[in-house]
Design an enzyme around this catalytic site. Structure first.
Site, short mmCIF file in Angstrom:
data_model
loop_
_atom_site.label_atom_id
_atom_site.label_comp_id
_atom_site.label_asym_id
_atom_site.label_seq_id
_atom_site.Cartn_x
_atom_site.Cartn_y
_atom_site.Cartn_z
N ASP A 165 0.80 -1.14 0.09
CA ASP A 165 0.06 0.04 -0.03
C ASP A 165 0.89 1.26 -0.04
O ASP A 165 0.67 2.15 -0.71
CB ASP A 165 -1.25 0.05 1.21
CG ASP A 165 -0.38 -0.45 2.37
OD1 ASP A 165 0.70 -0.74 2.64
OD2 ASP A 165 -1.18 -0.12 3.54
N LEU A 197 0.89 0.00 7.09
CA LEU A 197 2.11 0.55 7.38
C LEU A 197 3.00 0.52 6.21
O LEU A 197 3.06 -0.50 5.55
CB LEU A 197 2.75 -0.13 8.91
CG LEU A 197 1.94 0.00 9.88
CD1 LEU A 197 2.10 -1.24 10.93
CD2 LEU A 197 2.05 1.41 10.66
N LYS A 257 -0.33 -6.02 8.99
CA LYS A 257 1.26 -6.30 8.98
C LYS A 257 1.62 -6.95 10.41
O LYS A 257 1.39 -6.81 11.31
CB LYS A 257 1.97 -4.93 8.97
CG LYS A 257 3.27 -5.08 8.44
CD LYS A 257 3.79 -3.76 7.78
CE LYS A 257 5.15 -3.67 7.34
NZ LYS A 257 5.81 -2.55 6.84
N HIS A 271 9.11 -3.16 10.60
CA HIS A 271 9.44 -3.23 9.22
C HIS A 271 10.81 -3.57 8.77
O HIS A 271 11.80 -3.17 9.41
CB HIS A 271 9.05 -2.07 8.29
CG HIS A 271 9.44 -2.14 6.77
ND1 HIS A 271 8.52 -2.62 5.91
CD2 HIS A 271 10.54 -1.77 6.21
CE1 HIS A 271 8.96 -2.54 4.75
NE2 HIS A 271 9.96 -2.05 4.72
N ARG A 326 18.96 10.06 -36.69
CA ARG A 326 17.51 9.60 -36.35
C ARG A 326 16.56 9.08 -37.38
O ARG A 326 15.74 8.13 -37.04
CB ARG A 326 17.08 10.54 -35.46
CG ARG A 326 16.67 11.97 -36.40
CD ARG A 326 15.92 12.98 -35.36
NE ARG A 326 15.64 14.31 -35.95
CZ ARG A 326 14.49 15.10 -36.36
NH1 ARG A 326 13.46 14.60 -35.55
NH2 ARG A 326 14.68 16.18 -36.94
N SER A 353 9.46 12.07 -34.19
CA SER A 353 10.77 12.96 -33.77
C SER A 353 12.03 11.86 -33.77
O SER A 353 12.97 12.02 -34.40
CB SER A 353 10.83 13.57 -32.58
OG SER A 353 9.88 14.70 -32.44
N GLU A 374 7.29 7.59 -19.57
CA GLU A 374 8.38 6.95 -19.96
C GLU A 374 8.84 5.52 -19.06
O GLU A 374 9.36 4.80 -19.53
CB GLU A 374 9.71 7.94 -19.93
CG GLU A 374 9.76 8.82 -21.14
CD GLU A 374 8.71 10.06 -20.72
OE1 GLU A 374 8.17 10.25 -19.58
OE2 GLU A 374 8.65 10.97 -21.81
#
Ligand SMILES: Cc1ncc(C[n+]2csc(CCOP(=O)(O)OP(=O)(O)O)c2C)c(N)n1
Length: 633
Positions: A165, A197, A257, A271, A326, A353, A374
């Site tokens: 989460d 948590l 948890k 943790h 290119r 491009s 990306e």
């Protein structure tokens, strides 16, 4: 239906089956907790509490829904399970133990030197598709796998992703959520372990499942909110996910948890550490067990789709013509795509491009518009190559930096990626520094095992791309926006790790090393120097990694002076690659590293090169200074 034929933990029938299934799932979940606790205790590190919250979610999944052949982990029809929360590796390895993928002695090597059971899963284990552990990557990679299932393989395998989460705060997760619904990926299920948590404290929304459901629902997903420890609810949620057509499903599960160990349940501060008093914890849970299960079988009959392929006919260009690399990249990619049916192309909404549109127009079924996302573009590519596809991803070199962590992790995943960054350097001109790729050589060189190619003319681009397409690992080609003169014939040979000496005599006084746009400047400079009586050797360093150290060392020894020139920041670029290789070889030279050292603005390409001191004049000046010519003072 696949779920009915599944081999569950038990083999009893009818009414009793439901109850005994549920009991068996609870037992298996209990075992997952115990195994997670004991391996972390043995290693004295790891994330058992993050594993314990998702024990029921995984017990039901692998017993009834996850279709997988353990003896053939690469089978085309297998489902895929990715732990986006890779730190829950104790749980993942507990699953592998239960399904017989690993044995008990190996289980005990968790996190120890030389073990395949690393702190976070990697494909060192054949059951692991991709490395995780950098949060926010599993779901976008899962989108790539699910897209592959639908549009490339055309098989009905499902992709299951376990998310944390706290991990849901990552932007890449939301790129993935948007992409998955847009592509109607009903073969993808996100299982969100909402244990309230994170690493340092409560997550933003703690147990407010509605916040997740509303947001994810508004992104076009089907959402199901459940108690993640109620095996009947978990079972029903998976069945509903499979039955949901046209959209992906997110199962938003409220969990605890550290569940199962009273002194750590739902408490901050536990943790990423072994459970305190692990022997007591294991006793509290009822002790060790060795339940082994057989996951449901995938359909063995279906075959992955194969696209048609033809002859390879690389484009050729007339010497003396002016063509941007290119553009040649786009032409060559389409030519390669015609001959190799496994080539697929991903665009970050700049295909006109980078010229990936040439491929897209010819092979729309193998072209994926990932829009301006990306991280998702690279993740999808990582997912596609899991299934053996050869993904080429292209955007401006500058914008690949947004996905750098994904490229870095792809190397950990042992992935084969084919990247192209266009609009390299200041020579793009008027658009200014926001569009200029000036860090890409440094960043891509730094990726483990990477290949970095930087062609200077169109024929060379096409030939290098053909070599790159058959190379493993993380491959990067840097292309130039400006049209540059074609200097090589179409039949010239190049190699990865090679270079080309373009000017040379036995009495050269200085070596000039350039690539891409600066090669033309280097040749112009050599002409000017020659008129002054200074003999310059010129090397086209089209392969920046691996580097042709042999040729460079020979040139350095012959001339004693080296000028490197690049359209890139000075740090980590071509020049540093050259000079560090020479230093390592013990070659002593007088050197000058010409690179971009000012913050550029808008100007014409010629003005940009001149202002950055990487044009022919700057090279002449540097060479004269080294040789001791008239401008040397
Ligand atoms: C990109 C990234 N940032 C930070 C971390 C360090 N980290 C590891 S686990 C974790 C907390 C994860 O919490 P959550 O997603 O809720 O999973 P849980 O362990 O609670 O199940 C953090 C911050 C990481 N692995 N990756």
């Amino acid at each position: 239906m696949e779920t009915d034929t599944a081999m569950a933990v038990n083999t009893t029938q009818d009414e009793t089956r439901t109850h005994s299934d549920q009991d068996a799932w609870r037992e298996l979940a209990r075992q997952f907790r115990v195994d997670s606790i004991r391996v972390a205790a043995n290693a004295n590190s790891g994330h058992p509490t993050s594993s314990m919250s998702a024990a029921e979610l995984m017990a039901v999944l692998v017993s009834k829904y996850f279709r997988y052949r353990v003896d053939e982990p690469k089978s085309a029809n297998n489902d895929h399970l990715i732990f986006s929360k890779g730190h829950a590796s104790p749980l993942y390895y507990s699953i592998l133990l239960a399904i017989g993928a690993i044995d008990e002695p190996e289980m005990e090597t968790y996190r120890l030197k030389g073990s395949r059971l690393e702190g976070h899963p990697t494909p060192v284990l054949p059951f692991v598709d991709v490395a995780t552990g950098s949060l926010g990557q599993g779901l976008p990679i899962g989108v790539g796998l699910a897209l592959t299932g639908k549009r490339l393989d055309r098989l009905d395998y499902r992709t299951w992703i376990l998310c944390g989460d706290s991990e849901m705060a990552e932007g890449s997760i939301w790129e993935a959520l948007a992409a998955a619904s847009f592509e109607n990926l009903d073969n993808l299920t996100a299982i969100i372990d909402v244990n309230r948590l994170g690493q340092t404290g409560p997550t933003r929304y703690e147990w407010d499942l509605d916040v997740y459901a509303n947001r994810i629902g508004s992104f076009g997903w089907h959402t199901i909110e459940i108690d993640g420890h109620d095996v009947a609810a978990v079972d029903a949620a998976y069945a509903e996910a499979i039955a949901t057509k046209g959209k992906p499903t997110a199962i938003i599960a409220r969990t605890i948890k550290g569940k199962g160990v009273a002194w750590e349940e739902n408490k901050n501060g536990f943790h990423g550490k072994p459970v305190d008093d692990s022997d007591d914890a294991i006793r509290e849970l009822g002790g060790r067990s060795s339940i082994r299960i057989v996951p449901p079988s995938p359909d063995e009959e279906a075959h992955a789709h194969v696209f048609a392929a033809g002859e390879l006919k690389l484009p050729t260009y007339e010497k003396g013509a002016k063509v941007a690399t290119r553009k040649a990249f786009g032409d060559a990619l389409a030519a390669l795509g015609a001959a190799d049916e496994s080539i697929v192309v991903l665009d970050g909404e700049v295909g006109n491009s980078t010229y990936t549109e040439t491929f897209g127009n010819r092979f729309p079924e193998r072209f994926f518009q990932m829009y301006i996302a990306e991280q998702q573009m690279i993740s999808a590519a990582v997912g596609m190559q899991v299934r053996g596809w050869k993904p080429f991803s292209a955007t401006f070199a500058a914008f690949l930096s947004r996905a750098y962590d994904f490229i870095r992790m792809a190397a950990v995943s042992q992935a084969n990626l084919y990247l192209c960054g266009s609009h390299a350097g200041v020579s793009i001109g008027e658009d200014g520094p926001s569009q200029m790729g000036l860090e890409d050589i440094a960043s891509l060189r730094a990726v483990h095992g990477s290949t970095v190619l930087y062609p200077s003319d169109a024929n060379q681009t096409a030939r290098l791309l053909a070599l790159m397409a058959n190379n493993k690992g993380i491959n990067y080609m840097r292309t130039t926006r400006q049209a540059t003169p074609v200097i090589y014939g179409a039949d010239e040979k190049f190699e990865i790790g090679g270079s080309r000496v373009l000017r040379s005599t036995d009495t050269d006084q200085v070596t000039i090393v350039g690539a891409g746009i600066t090669l033309g400047e280097a040749l112009k400079a050599a002409d000017t120097l020659a008129a002054d009586g200074i003999r310059a050797r010129v090397i086209d360093l089209y392969s920046v990694k691996p580097l042709d150290t042999k040729t460079l060392i020979a040139a350095a020894r012959a001339t004693g002076r080296v000028v490197t020139v690049e359209d890139h920041w000075a740090e980590g670029g071509l020049g540093e690659a050259v000079f560090s290789a020479l230093a390592e070889a013990g070659a002593t030279v007088e050197g000058k590293l010409l690179a971009v050292r000012i913050m550029p603005g808008s100007a014409t390409p010629e003005e940009e090169l001149q202002m950055a001191d990487i044009d022919a004049d700057a090279i002449v000046k540097a060479a004269r200074a080294l040789v001791g010519g008239k401008d040397s003072k």
